[in-house]
Design a protein around this motif. Structure first.
Motif, PDB file in Angstrom:
ATOM      1  N   GLY A   1       0.795  -1.209   0.000  1.00 39.28           N
ATOM      2  CA  GLY A   1       0.000   0.000   0.000  1.00 39.28           C
ATOM      3  C   GLY A   1       0.832   1.265   0.000  1.00 39.28           C
ATOM      4  N   ALA A   2       2.144   1.180  -0.184  1.00 38.24           N
ATOM      5  CA  ALA A   2       3.001   2.360  -0.135  1.00 38.24           C
ATOM      6  C   ALA A   2       2.732   3.297  -1.297  1.00 38.24           C
ATOM      7  N   GLY A   3       2.324   2.769  -2.453  1.00 36.47           N
ATOM      8  CA  GLY A   3       1.984   3.626  -3.574  1.00 36.47           C
ATOM      9  C   GLY A   3       3.129   3.861  -4.524  1.00 36.47           C
ATOM     10  N   ILE A   4       4.308   4.098  -4.043  1.00 37.97           N
ATOM     11  CA  ILE A   4       5.472   4.328  -4.890  1.00 37.97           C
ATOM     12  C   ILE A   4       6.479   3.250  -4.560  1.00 37.97           C
ATOM     13  N   GLU A   5       6.982   2.625  -5.636  1.00 40.96           N
ATOM     14  CA  GLU A   5       7.914   1.521  -5.399  1.00 40.96           C
ATOM     15  C   GLU A   5       9.116   2.001  -4.607  1.00 40.96           C
ATOM     16  N   GLY A   6       9.551   1.202  -3.678  1.00 41.10           N
ATOM     17  CA  GLY A   6      10.726   1.495  -2.869  1.00 41.10           C
ATOM     18  C   GLY A   6      10.435   2.392  -1.670  1.00 41.10           C
ATOM     19  N   MET A   7       9.241   2.917  -1.574  1.00 37.74           N
ATOM     20  CA  MET A   7       8.895   3.782  -0.453  1.00 37.74           C
ATOM     21  C   MET A   7       8.609   2.925   0.775  1.00 37.74           C
ATOM     22  N   ARG A   8       9.093   3.358   1.914  1.00 36.97           N
ATOM     23  CA  ARG A   8       8.894   2.587   3.132  1.00 36.97           C
ATOM     24  C   ARG A   8       7.725   3.152   3.917  1.00 36.97           C
ATOM     25  N   LYS A   9       7.004   2.278   4.538  1.00 37.22           N
ATOM     26  CA  LYS A   9       5.916   2.707   5.396  1.00 37.22           C
ATOM     27  C   LYS A   9       6.483   3.125   6.740  1.00 37.22           C
ATOM     28  N   SER A  10       5.873   4.144   7.319  1.00 36.72           N
ATOM     29  CA  SER A  10       6.303   4.542   8.653  1.00 36.72           C
ATOM     30  C   SER A  10       5.731   3.523   9.640  1.00 36.72           C
ATOM     31  N   PRO A  11       6.397   3.391  10.772  1.00 38.81           N
ATOM     32  CA  PRO A  11       5.896   2.426  11.754  1.00 38.81           C
ATOM     33  C   PRO A  11       4.518   2.861  12.235  1.00 38.81           C
ATOM     34  N   PRO A  12       3.663   1.924  12.525  1.00 37.50           N
ATOM     35  CA  PRO A  12       2.309   2.282  12.964  1.00 37.50           C
ATOM     36  C   PRO A  12       2.360   3.036  14.292  1.00 37.50           C
TER      37      PRO A  12
END
Length: 119
Positions: A24-35
């Protein structure tokens, strides 16, 4: 849609294949922030109370500033209705005085630029 180059599963609405592959990040290689930790009901209530107090204080400060600026409001018990009514009267008086001054300037042969005629 027949002959379309866009797959039926990706019509611009919803998740794209890149979204589902990256969690669900939307852009490849983008990291999700911790919940973030969820707030308890008491924390939500405290936040609401604090923001409401901040809002009321801002309104109170605004009325206090008006009472300093508007003649006839200073030194009286602050009724917000009275402050608003006196503010309206004062502004209307100032606008009438402005119109009178413009008329006087023009009666004496002067000109007032259009941008200074009306607010």
């Amino acid at each position: 849609m027949p002959g379309s180059t866009i797959p039926e599963s990706h019509n611009g609405i919803g998740a794209s294949p890149a979204d589902t592959q990256n969690g669900g990040a939307g852009i490849e290689g983008m990291r999700k922030s911790p919940p973030r930790a969820r707030l308890t009901e008491q924390e939500k209530k405290n936040n609401h109370i604090a923001s409401e107090q901040k809002r009321r204080n801002a309104i109170r400060d605004g009325f206090d500033k008006l009472t300093e600026l508007i003649p006839g409001c200073e030194g009286q018990g602050r009724s917000e209705g009275m402050v608003l009514n006196r503010s309206i009267e004062y502004i209307n008086d100032q606008l009438a005085e402005r119109r009178a001054l413009i008329s006087k300037i023009e009666a004496l042969g002067g000109t007032v630029p259009p941008e200074l005629r009306e607010p």
